[in-house]
Design a protein around this motif. Structure first.
Motif, PDB file in Angstrom:
ATOM      1  N   GLU A 201      31.940  28.129  42.367  1.00  0.00           N
ATOM      2  CA  GLU A 201      32.903  29.206  42.181  1.00  0.00           C
ATOM      3  C   GLU A 201      32.821  30.213  43.317  1.00  0.00           C
ATOM      4  OE1 GLU A 201      30.956  27.940  40.003  1.00  0.00           O
ATOM      5  OE2 GLU A 201      31.830  27.824  37.995  1.00  0.00           O
ATOM      6  N   PHE A 202      31.615  30.552  43.769  1.00  0.00           N
ATOM      7  CA  PHE A 202      31.458  31.550  44.823  1.00  0.00           C
ATOM      8  C   PHE A 202      32.154  31.110  46.108  1.00  0.00           C
ATOM      9  CE2 PHE A 202      29.404  33.367  48.505  1.00  0.00           C
ATOM     10  CZ  PHE A 202      29.276  34.706  48.182  1.00  0.00           C
ATOM     11  N   TRP A 203      31.860  29.897  46.559  1.00  0.00           N
ATOM     12  CA  TRP A 203      32.426  29.453  47.835  1.00  0.00           C
ATOM     13  C   TRP A 203      33.924  29.236  47.733  1.00  0.00           C
ATOM     14  CZ3 TRP A 203      29.611  30.651  51.658  1.00  0.00           C
ATOM     15  CH2 TRP A 203      28.220  30.593  51.578  1.00  0.00           C
ATOM     16  N   PHE A 204      34.400  28.761  46.589  1.00  0.00           N
ATOM     17  CA  PHE A 204      35.849  28.598  46.409  1.00  0.00           C
ATOM     18  C   PHE A 204      36.547  29.954  46.479  1.00  0.00           C
ATOM     19  CE2 PHE A 204      39.316  29.000  43.301  1.00  0.00           C
ATOM     20  CZ  PHE A 204      40.270  28.214  43.940  1.00  0.00           C
ATOM     21  N   LEU A 205      36.012  30.949  45.779  1.00  0.00           N
ATOM     22  CA  LEU A 205      36.634  32.273  45.757  1.00  0.00           C
ATOM     23  C   LEU A 205      36.602  32.922  47.132  1.00  0.00           C
ATOM     24  CD1 LEU A 205      35.156  33.567  42.383  1.00  0.00           C
ATOM     25  CD2 LEU A 205      37.550  33.020  42.836  1.00  0.00           C
ATOM     26  N   LEU A 206      35.493  32.780  47.852  1.00  0.00           N
ATOM     27  CA  LEU A 206      35.403  33.362  49.189  1.00  0.00           C
ATOM     28  C   LEU A 206      36.435  32.739  50.125  1.00  0.00           C
ATOM     29  CD1 LEU A 206      33.961  35.204  51.224  1.00  0.00           C
ATOM     30  CD2 LEU A 206      32.346  33.347  51.654  1.00  0.00           C
ATOM     31  N   LEU A 207      36.551  31.428  50.105  1.00  0.00           N
ATOM     32  CA  LEU A 207      37.510  30.743  50.978  1.00  0.00           C
ATOM     33  C   LEU A 207      38.954  31.045  50.560  1.00  0.00           C
ATOM     34  CD1 LEU A 207      35.701  27.300  51.269  1.00  0.00           C
ATOM     35  CD2 LEU A 207      35.946  29.012  53.077  1.00  0.00           C
ATOM     36  N   ALA A 208      39.224  31.117  49.269  1.00  0.00           N
ATOM     37  CA  ALA A 208      40.576  31.430  48.813  1.00  0.00           C
ATOM     38  C   ALA A 208      40.989  32.822  49.269  1.00  0.00           C
ATOM     39  CB  ALA A 208      40.648  31.325  47.291  1.00  0.00           C
ATOM     40  N   SER A 209      40.081  33.777  49.155  1.00  0.00           N
ATOM     41  CA  SER A 209      40.378  35.134  49.613  1.00  0.00           C
ATOM     42  C   SER A 209      40.595  35.170  51.121  1.00  0.00           C
ATOM     43  CB  SER A 209      39.232  36.076  49.221  1.00  0.00           C
ATOM     44  OG  SER A 209      39.480  37.382  49.688  1.00  0.00           O
ATOM     45  N   ALA A 210      39.764  34.435  51.866  1.00  0.00           N
ATOM     46  CA  ALA A 210      39.911  34.394  53.323  1.00  0.00           C
ATOM     47  C   ALA A 210      41.240  33.747  53.724  1.00  0.00           C
ATOM     48  CB  ALA A 210      38.745  33.637  53.946  1.00  0.00           C
TER      49      ALA A 210
ATOM     50  N   ALA B 170      36.920  38.677  41.386  1.00  0.00           N
ATOM     51  CA  ALA B 170      35.937  37.780  40.756  1.00  0.00           C
ATOM     52  C   ALA B 170      34.627  37.779  41.530  1.00  0.00           C
ATOM     53  CB  ALA B 170      36.503  36.367  40.664  1.00  0.00           C
ATOM     54  N   LEU B 171      34.688  37.857  42.852  1.00  0.00           N
ATOM     55  CA  LEU B 171      33.471  37.870  43.659  1.00  0.00           C
ATOM     56  C   LEU B 171      32.644  39.126  43.399  1.00  0.00           C
ATOM     57  CD1 LEU B 171      34.847  36.515  47.058  1.00  0.00           C
ATOM     58  CD2 LEU B 171      33.140  35.407  45.606  1.00  0.00           C
ATOM     59  N   VAL B 172      33.307  40.255  43.209  1.00  0.00           N
ATOM     60  CA  VAL B 172      32.585  41.494  42.926  1.00  0.00           C
ATOM     61  C   VAL B 172      31.840  41.389  41.595  1.00  0.00           C
ATOM     62  CG1 VAL B 172      32.865  43.952  42.382  1.00  0.00           C
ATOM     63  CG2 VAL B 172      34.114  42.953  44.304  1.00  0.00           C
ATOM     64  N   GLY B 173      32.462  40.744  40.601  1.00  0.00           N
ATOM     65  CA  GLY B 173      31.840  40.646  39.274  1.00  0.00           C
ATOM     66  C   GLY B 173      31.145  39.338  39.006  1.00  0.00           C
ATOM     67  N   ILE B 174      30.780  38.597  40.047  1.00  0.00           N
ATOM     68  CA  ILE B 174      30.227  37.262  39.858  1.00  0.00           C
ATOM     69  C   ILE B 174      28.766  37.267  39.418  1.00  0.00           C
ATOM     70  CG2 ILE B 174      29.339  36.840  42.189  1.00  0.00           C
ATOM     71  CD1 ILE B 174      30.743  34.058  42.013  1.00  0.00           C
ATOM     72  N   LYS B 175      28.093  38.411  39.498  1.00  0.00           N
ATOM     73  CA  LYS B 175      26.703  38.484  39.033  1.00  0.00           C
ATOM     74  C   LYS B 175      26.705  38.598  37.511  1.00  0.00           C
ATOM     75  CE  LYS B 175      25.354  41.942  41.713  1.00  0.00           C
ATOM     76  NZ  LYS B 175      24.432  42.919  42.345  1.00  0.00           N
ATOM     77  N   HIS B 176      26.640  37.449  36.851  1.00  0.00           N
ATOM     78  CA  HIS B 176      26.727  37.405  35.393  1.00  0.00           C
ATOM     79  C   HIS B 176      25.589  38.189  34.751  1.00  0.00           C
ATOM     80  CE1 HIS B 176      29.010  33.328  35.856  1.00  0.00           C
ATOM     81  NE2 HIS B 176      29.729  34.370  36.215  1.00  0.00           N
ATOM     82  N   GLY B 177      25.959  39.018  33.774  1.00  0.00           N
ATOM     83  CA  GLY B 177      24.952  39.795  33.070  1.00  0.00           C
ATOM     84  C   GLY B 177      24.581  41.095  33.742  1.00  0.00           C
ATOM     85  N   ASP B 178      25.144  41.381  34.912  1.00  0.00           N
ATOM     86  CA  ASP B 178      24.852  42.621  35.627  1.00  0.00           C
ATOM     87  C   ASP B 178      25.919  43.655  35.262  1.00  0.00           C
ATOM     88  OD1 ASP B 178      24.908  44.663  37.751  1.00  0.00           O
ATOM     89  OD2 ASP B 178      23.391  43.402  38.712  1.00  0.00           O
ATOM     90  N   ARG B 179      25.500  44.731  34.625  1.00  0.00           N
ATOM     91  CA  ARG B 179      26.449  45.743  34.158  1.00  0.00           C
ATOM     92  C   ARG B 179      27.196  46.407  35.307  1.00  0.00           C
ATOM     93  NH1 ARG B 179      26.168  51.045  33.855  1.00  0.00           N
ATOM     94  NH2 ARG B 179      23.954  51.065  34.367  1.00  0.00           N
ATOM     95  N   ARG B 180      26.465  46.720  36.389  1.00  0.00           N
ATOM     96  CA  ARG B 180      27.111  47.374  37.532  1.00  0.00           C
ATOM     97  C   ARG B 180      28.161  46.475  38.166  1.00  0.00           C
ATOM     98  NH1 ARG B 180      22.904  48.813  41.735  1.00  0.00           N
ATOM     99  NH2 ARG B 180      21.891  46.986  40.883  1.00  0.00           N
ATOM    100  N   SER B 181      27.845  45.191  38.251  1.00  0.00           N
ATOM    101  CA  SER B 181      28.779  44.243  38.857  1.00  0.00           C
ATOM    102  C   SER B 181      30.060  44.146  38.039  1.00  0.00           C
ATOM    103  CB  SER B 181      28.120  42.872  38.980  1.00  0.00           C
ATOM    104  OG  SER B 181      28.995  41.929  39.564  1.00  0.00           O
ATOM    105  N   SER B 182      29.932  44.047  36.723  1.00  0.00           N
ATOM    106  CA  SER B 182      31.105  43.948  35.851  1.00  0.00           C
ATOM    107  C   SER B 182      31.934  45.220  35.894  1.00  0.00           C
ATOM    108  CB  SER B 182      30.661  43.665  34.413  1.00  0.00           C
ATOM    109  OG  SER B 182      29.919  42.465  34.334  1.00  0.00           O
TER     110      SER B 182
END
Length: 516
Positions: free
Chosen positions: A115-124, A152-164
């Motif tokens: 998911e990370f690499w797909f989202l990064l490339l899609a955004s680029a 999605a990349l900003v909130g990709i750290k699952h379980g991290d309150r700050r990220s969400s």
């Protein structure tokens, strides 16, 4: 009669096309790889970005356009001209450096690799499409393709309150700005009957009567979405929390690629589509520039004076201040007979900023490996621990401040200052000079801390900046190994910044005519 038959110039659309195809390939490949063997996805993504960068070379022999109405002689929706190629180089280069910074982060933060690499490339891919877009519909689509994966990349750290929380704030504010922009686009279409930028420019000259007010409102509202992406005040409030909550490589990506998207869009709609309405957007952007550079630099100055301040938050406010400088030439383009020369100063400054800001973030990523709290105070005595890293960070900060030996930063600021004076915006040039002095304080304060005697007090959980969750720091004296991709990113940014300081004409040449 409009012809519905169009030929596609595949070479012209190769840079964003390759990245988009690569994103889909990574997503499909991820389905067949076990959880423990997904590291190759990062290397595939990096290699694909290199290939996309190389695809720019055949396009340098002349302007090429495709998706044209009524054949090659009509208005086109995609143009691989000088401006588009320069911004695409910036986007692809920034995405490549982000990929190198992300190699170890994906594994250590246990992020979902596919998911990370797909989202990064899609955004680029969306970011690479935007500077070549020559109609408002394609511009808005490219803006959203670049933005949606970024949420999605900003909130990709699952379980991290700050990220969400950061992802939600980023998403809600961006959606609001996009809605306002779409309303502006609809107003412009009603008054002109076209979405192509060059045709809009010609037809706006003949709008009169009651439609003139509608056209002026459309011009102003269309700029909102792009002003949001540039983090211009008052559309900047999402920046600090988003940068702190996102994975560090994504914060670096947003600070450079996000700005490239916003500023390239602003340049296209102002200098290409709305030049005759400079009396509407010119003063508005000048005020935004003054507010943005002042708000960003004052907030960064306050951050640097706090013992527990976050280095990422300081860079976030610094990026807001830098956005103000980038807005100055665009605002002055409304008051000069050579708008290409004015907006060229923004392009030159953006290239300088991209190289040195990504370099600064690369150092921050490195330091965070041993000091997860990543406070500005944690950089005290860095020279004693990592001399080369400290010297590199000092050089990057001096470039951002515009001080020797960061010659490219000095030259870039001079070109922006000159653009303001040439455009008759002397008051804005004075405000910029004051802000440069303010910025010197926090850049030099951070630089000086690198060479002071190291502080031996261990990091404590209670030292976390207010509103941020504490992290566990590595024991004092432990030297964490630097991954090869991170070393490569540091080396590339250092070589690029040094080369630009030694030969500033490499980017200053864009301040002349022939950009479009």
């Amino acid at each position: 009669m409009t012809s519905l038959v169009q030929s596609v110039d595949w070479w012209a659309i190769a840079p964003p096309g390759i990245i988009a195809v690569l994103a889909l390939a990574v997503l499909v490949t991820d389905l067949f790889l076990p959880e423990t063997r997904k590291e190759p996805l990062g290397w595939i993504s990096t290699a694909g970005l290199v290939l996309a960068g190389l695809s720019l070379l055949p396009l340098t022999d002349g302007d090429r356009a495709t998706f044209c109405v009524n054949g090659d002689g009509g208005a086109c929706s995609y143009s691989a001209d000088h401006f588009a190629l320069v911004i695409q180089l910036l986007v692809i280069g920034g995405a490549l450096l982000t990929a190198l910074l992300s190699m170890s982060a994906v594994k250590e933060l246990r992020l979902p690799a596919g998911e990370f690499w797909f989202l990064l490339l899609a955004s680029a891919a969306g970011a690479a499409l935007l500077p070549a877009s020559r109609d408002l519909a394609t511009l808005v689509v490219a803006l959203e393709v670049a933005s949606l994966p970024a949420f999605a990349l900003v909130g990709i750290k699952h379980g991290d309150r700050r990220s969400s929380e950061a992802a939600l704030k980023f998403f809600l504010s961006s959606v609001t700005a996009t809605a306002v922009t779409l309303m502006g686009v609809s107003f412009v279409y009603v008054t002109t009957g076209t979405l192509h930028l060059t045709e809009i420019a010609g037809r706006l000259d003949h709008v009169d009567g009651q439609f003139q007010t509608l056209a002026q409102a459309g011009v102003a509202l269309t700029l909102v979405g792009f002003a949001f992406k540039t983090a211009a005040v008052p559309f900047h409030f999402w920046v600090p929390d988003t940068y702190v909550g996102a994975p560090l490589p994504i914060a670096a990506y947003l600070s450079v690629i996000g700005k490239a998207v916003g500023f390239s869009g602003l340049i296209l709609v102002t200098a290409v589509a709305f030049p005759s309405y400079g009396d509407v957007w010119g003063p508005a952007l000048a005020v935004l520039a003054a507010l943005t550079m002042t708000g960003g630099n004052v907030a960064a100055l306050r951050q640097s004076a706090t013992r527990a301040s976050s280095a990422v938050r300081l860079l976030a406010w610094s990026s807001v201040g830098q956005a103000g400088y980038l807005l100055v030439p665009i605002a002055s383009a409304a008051h000069t007979d050579t708008p290409e020369r004015a907006v060229g100063s923004t392009v030159a400054y953006a290239l300088m900023y991209a190289a040195v800001n990504l370099g600064a973030f690369a150092v921050v990523v490195l330091v965070a490996r041993s000091k997860p709290l990543n406070r500005v105070a944690d950089y005290r005595g860095l020279y004693a621990e990592r001399p080369v890293t400290a010297v590199l960070l000092a050089f990057f900060l001096l470039c951002l401040a515009g001080l020797p030996p960061g010659i490219i930063g000095l030259f870039a600021k001079v070109t922006v200052f000159s653009a303001a004076v040439d455009g008759g915006l002397g008051w804005l040039a004075v405000i910029m000079a004051v802000n440069v002095v303010i910025a010197l304080v926090y850049y030099l304060r951070w630089t000086a801390a690198l060479f002071r005697a190291p502080a031996h007090a261990p990091a404590r959980a209670t030292d976390a900046p207010r509103g941020e969750e504490p992290a566990t720091a590595a024991p004092d004296g432990v030297r964490v190994a630097v991954p090869v991709p991170l070393t490569a990113a540091l080396a590339l940014t250092a070589v690029l910044a040094l080369a630009l300081s030694g030969a500033p004409q490499l980017v200053l040449r864009f301040t002349g005519p022939g950009l479009f």
